[in-house]
Motif scaffolding. Structure first.
Motif, mmCIF file in Angstrom:
data_model
loop_
_atom_site.group_PDB
_atom_site.id
_atom_site.type_symbol
_atom_site.label_atom_id
_atom_site.label_comp_id
_atom_site.label_asym_id
_atom_site.label_seq_id
_atom_site.Cartn_x
_atom_site.Cartn_y
_atom_site.Cartn_z
ATOM 1 N N ALA A 144 0.550 -1.424 0.136
ATOM 2 C CA ALA A 144 0.121 -0.077 0.209
ATOM 3 C C ALA A 144 1.021 1.205 0.134
ATOM 4 C CB ALA A 144 -0.606 0.239 1.243
ATOM 5 N N ALA A 145 1.567 1.065 0.784
ATOM 6 C CA ALA A 145 2.392 2.432 1.083
ATOM 7 C C ALA A 145 3.394 2.452 -0.882
ATOM 8 C CB ALA A 145 3.792 1.873 1.771
ATOM 9 N N GLU A 146 3.737 1.656 -1.321
ATOM 10 C CA GLU A 146 4.505 2.127 -2.863
ATOM 11 C C GLU A 146 3.667 2.257 -3.640
ATOM 12 O OE1 GLU A 146 5.805 -1.857 -2.752
ATOM 13 O OE2 GLU A 146 8.041 -1.210 -1.402
ATOM 14 N N ILE A 147 2.093 2.533 -3.514
ATOM 15 C CA ILE A 147 1.617 2.694 -4.212
ATOM 16 C C ILE A 147 1.262 3.955 -4.967
ATOM 17 C CG2 ILE A 147 -0.688 2.569 -5.345
ATOM 18 C CD1 ILE A 147 -1.548 -0.141 -4.337
ATOM 19 N N PRO A 148 0.740 5.259 -4.366
ATOM 20 C CA PRO A 148 0.894 6.316 -4.424
ATOM 21 C C PRO A 148 2.443 6.862 -4.993
ATOM 22 C CG PRO A 148 0.513 5.380 -2.104
ATOM 23 C CD PRO A 148 1.115 4.875 -2.312
ATOM 24 N N PRO A 149 3.624 7.045 -4.761
ATOM 25 C CA PRO A 149 4.584 7.170 -5.169
ATOM 26 C C PRO A 149 5.177 6.591 -6.514
ATOM 27 C CG PRO A 149 5.446 5.996 -3.431
ATOM 28 C CD PRO A 149 4.400 5.962 -3.005
ATOM 29 N N THR A 150 4.468 5.247 -6.576
ATOM 30 C CA THR A 150 4.916 4.795 -7.946
ATOM 31 C C THR A 150 3.847 4.724 -9.242
ATOM 32 O OG1 THR A 150 6.053 2.701 -6.675
ATOM 33 C CG2 THR A 150 5.318 2.398 -8.799
ATOM 34 N N PHE A 151 2.628 5.201 -8.643
ATOM 35 C CA PHE A 151 2.026 5.349 -9.557
ATOM 36 C C PHE A 151 0.635 6.224 -9.141
ATOM 37 C CE2 PHE A 151 2.133 0.793 -8.583
ATOM 38 C CZ PHE A 151 2.735 -0.026 -9.971
ATOM 39 N N SER A 155 8.315 22.068 -17.278
ATOM 40 C CA SER A 155 7.214 22.628 -17.370
ATOM 41 C C SER A 155 6.008 22.222 -17.039
ATOM 42 C CB SER A 155 6.835 23.547 -19.320
ATOM 43 O OG SER A 155 6.941 22.248 -19.398
ATOM 44 N N ALA A 156 5.883 21.388 -16.913
ATOM 45 C CA ALA A 156 4.508 20.334 -15.941
ATOM 46 C C ALA A 156 4.219 19.811 -14.352
ATOM 47 C CB ALA A 156 4.421 19.130 -17.053
ATOM 48 N N ASP A 157 5.826 20.357 -14.165
ATOM 49 C CA ASP A 157 6.112 21.174 -12.960
ATOM 50 C C ASP A 157 5.573 19.175 -12.442
ATOM 51 O OD1 ASP A 157 5.630 23.312 -12.075
ATOM 52 O OD2 ASP A 157 3.455 23.565 -12.046
ATOM 53 N N GLY A 158 7.087 18.470 -13.364
ATOM 54 C CA GLY A 158 7.260 17.048 -12.507
ATOM 55 C C GLY A 158 6.366 16.370 -12.863
ATOM 56 N N ASN A 159 5.496 16.629 -13.759
ATOM 57 C CA ASN A 159 3.834 15.791 -14.077
ATOM 58 C C ASN A 159 4.162 14.246 -15.217
ATOM 59 O OD1 ASN A 159 1.363 14.778 -15.220
ATOM 60 N ND2 ASN A 159 0.187 16.050 -13.780
ATOM 61 N N VAL A 160 4.716 13.879 -15.107
ATOM 62 C CA VAL A 160 5.175 12.794 -16.653
ATOM 63 C C VAL A 160 3.930 12.539 -17.759
ATOM 64 C CG1 VAL A 160 5.795 10.971 -17.184
ATOM 65 C CG2 VAL A 160 6.985 11.511 -15.087
ATOM 66 N N ALA A 161 3.123 12.283 -17.048
ATOM 67 C CA ALA A 161 2.074 12.179 -18.261
ATOM 68 C C ALA A 161 1.352 13.570 -18.723
ATOM 69 C CB ALA A 161 0.696 11.266 -17.448
ATOM 70 N N GLN A 162 1.523 14.572 -18.579
ATOM 71 C CA GLN A 162 1.153 15.845 -19.004
ATOM 72 C C GLN A 162 2.206 16.488 -19.846
ATOM 73 O OE1 GLN A 162 0.263 19.105 -16.265
ATOM 74 N NE2 GLN A 162 -1.580 18.437 -14.960
ATOM 75 N N ALA A 163 3.372 15.914 -19.411
ATOM 76 C CA ALA A 163 4.933 16.222 -20.323
ATOM 77 C C ALA A 163 4.759 15.330 -21.479
ATOM 78 C CB ALA A 163 6.309 16.180 -19.540
ATOM 79 N N VAL A 164 4.542 14.375 -21.346
ATOM 80 C CA VAL A 164 4.229 13.381 -22.476
ATOM 81 C C VAL A 164 3.288 13.964 -23.363
ATOM 82 C CG1 VAL A 164 3.661 11.060 -23.403
ATOM 83 C CG2 VAL A 164 4.874 11.079 -21.293
ATOM 84 N N GLU A 165 2.000 14.603 -23.358
ATOM 85 C CA GLU A 165 1.088 14.428 -24.043
ATOM 86 C C GLU A 165 1.631 16.295 -24.790
ATOM 87 O OE1 GLU A 165 -1.958 15.373 -26.012
ATOM 88 O OE2 GLU A 165 -1.456 13.354 -25.021
ATOM 89 N N LEU A 166 2.455 17.024 -24.308
ATOM 90 C CA LEU A 166 3.274 18.006 -24.626
ATOM 91 C C LEU A 166 4.049 17.756 -25.595
ATOM 92 C CD1 LEU A 166 3.784 20.478 -20.779
ATOM 93 C CD2 LEU A 166 1.611 20.890 -22.929
ATOM 94 N N ALA A 167 4.693 16.620 -25.446
ATOM 95 C CA ALA A 167 6.295 16.100 -26.126
ATOM 96 C C ALA A 167 5.399 15.553 -27.879
ATOM 97 C CB ALA A 167 6.970 15.554 -25.457
ATOM 98 N N GLU A 189 1.741 3.976 -19.610
ATOM 99 C CA GLU A 189 1.669 3.757 -20.617
ATOM 100 C C GLU A 189 2.793 1.867 -20.544
ATOM 101 O OE1 GLU A 189 2.002 6.168 -24.680
ATOM 102 O OE2 GLU A 189 1.233 7.078 -22.805
ATOM 103 N N GLY A 190 2.750 1.378 -21.610
ATOM 104 C CA GLY A 190 3.151 -0.281 -21.345
ATOM 105 C C GLY A 190 3.778 -0.618 -20.229
ATOM 106 N N ASN A 191 5.363 -0.155 -20.185
ATOM 107 C CA ASN A 191 5.710 -0.546 -18.702
ATOM 108 C C ASN A 191 6.272 0.568 -18.117
ATOM 109 O OD1 ASN A 191 7.845 -0.421 -20.403
ATOM 110 N ND2 ASN A 191 8.860 -2.392 -19.915
ATOM 111 N N LEU A 192 5.771 2.119 -18.155
ATOM 112 C CA LEU A 192 6.218 2.871 -18.214
ATOM 113 C C LEU A 192 5.318 3.901 -17.225
ATOM 114 C CD1 LEU A 192 8.231 4.298 -21.755
ATOM 115 C CD2 LEU A 192 9.572 2.939 -19.666
ATOM 116 N N MET A 193 5.737 4.350 -15.734
ATOM 117 C CA MET A 193 5.139 4.808 -14.772
ATOM 118 C C MET A 193 5.099 6.187 -15.107
ATOM 119 S SD MET A 193 7.466 2.898 -11.912
ATOM 120 C CE MET A 193 9.297 3.534 -11.983
ATOM 121 N N THR A 194 4.279 6.449 -15.739
ATOM 122 C CA THR A 194 3.672 7.715 -16.655
ATOM 123 C C THR A 194 3.402 8.528 -15.213
ATOM 124 O OG1 THR A 194 1.854 6.945 -17.715
ATOM 125 C CG2 THR A 194 3.714 7.640 -19.081
ATOM 126 N N ASN A 195 2.243 7.871 -14.215
ATOM 127 C CA ASN A 195 2.094 8.596 -13.751
ATOM 128 C C ASN A 195 2.495 9.057 -11.933
ATOM 129 O OD1 ASN A 195 -1.211 9.559 -14.087
ATOM 130 N ND2 ASN A 195 -0.563 7.600 -14.530
#
Length: 207
Positions: A13-20, A191-203, A152-158
Motif C-alpha cells: 500500500a505504501a508503494e502505490i502512491p509514489p509509483t502510480f 514546465s509540467a511541474d514534474g507531471n510525466v503524463a502531462q509532459a508526454v502529452e506536450l511532447a 503506459e506500456g511498461n513505463l510509470m507515467t503517473n
C-alpha cells in the motif's frame, strides 16, 4: 492483516502512491496493533476482531470499497473481523491466504490461495507464506494500476518524481514516449511541474 501478513499489505500500500500517483487514501493498510506493529510485534493484536471492525468503521468503509484480508492460516480473527464489516456495508471481499479451506477463504467473494507447502520452520509463516503474499500483492496491485491506466506500456507515467533519480527517470520517459531529445524532454518535464503524463502529452503535440 496481522503480523507478517499485515506488514506485507502495508508495504504494498505504501508503494502505490509514489509509483502510480494514486492518492494515498485510495489504498489504505490496516494492520493489527496499529502503526507500531510495523516495527515491533504486538502480540495478541491478531486476536482482536473488533479492532478490525472499529478501524474500518472509522475509515468510513462503504459499498464502493474493497477489503483485501490477508492471513496465511485464514483463521486470524483480525482478518475475519474485517470481512464482518465489509459484509455489513456491502464492500467487496477478497481473501489472500495459504489455506484454501479456511474460514477466510469461505467468507470471501474471491479467494486467492497460493499453495506453499509446509514452512521450513513449522508455523513460521513469515517465510514461504510471507513471500507468497508479497508476490501476489505485487501482481494484484500492479494489475489494478494497469487497468486504471496509471502506466503506459511498461513505463510509470503517473509516478511522483520526489527524488533526483525519479526526476531523471521522468525526463527519460518523456523523451521515449514523446519522441523528443533529452533537452526538450527535460524542459517539458519542468514546465509540467514534474507531471510525466502531462509532459508526454506536450511532447506529442509538438510532433
Amino acid at each position: 492483516g496481522a503480523g507478517t501478513s499485515g506488514r506485507m499489505g502495508a508495504l504494498d500500500a505504501a508503494e502505490i502512491p509514489p509509483t502510480f500517483g494514486l492518492p494515498a487514501d485510495r489504498v489504505q493498510a490496516v494492520i493489527a496493533g496499529g502503526a507500531r506493529a510495523l516495527l515491533r510485534a504486538v502480540e495478541g493484536a491478531e486476536d482482536d476482531a473488533e479492532a478490525a471492525r472499529w478501524e474500518l468503521r472509522e475509515r468510513e468503509l462503504g459499498s464502493s470499497d474493497v477489503v483485501l484480508a490477508i492471513s496465511a492460516s485464514g483463521e486470524t480473527p483480525f482478518a475475519l473481523g474485517s470481512f464482518d464489516i465489509a459484509h455489513e456495508v456491502g464492500a467487496r471481499r477478497i481473501a489472500l491466504t495459504c489455506n484454501p479451506v479456511s474460514s477466510l477463504a469461505e467468507a470471501a467473494e474471491i479467494a486467492i490461495a497460493p499453495v506453499v507447502g509446509p514452512e521450513v520452520i513449522a508455523g513460521s509463516t513469515r517465510m514461504k507464506g510471507g513471500l507468497a503474499q508479497k508476490m501476489v500483492l505485487h501482481l494484484l496491485s500492479t494489475s489494478v494500476m494497469v487497468r486504471l491506466g496509471r502506466i503506459e506500456g511498461n513505463l510509470m507515467t503517473n509516478m511522483i518524481p520526489a527524488s533526483a533519480k525519479l526526476r531523471e527517470r521522468g525526463a527519460r520517459i518523456v523523451m521515449e514516449l514523446g519522441g523528443v531529445d533529452a533537452a526538450t524532454a527535460a524542459d517539458l518535464f519542468e514546465s509540467a511541474d514534474g507531471n510525466v503524463a502531462q509532459a508526454v502529452e506536450l511532447a506529442r503535440r509538438r510532433a
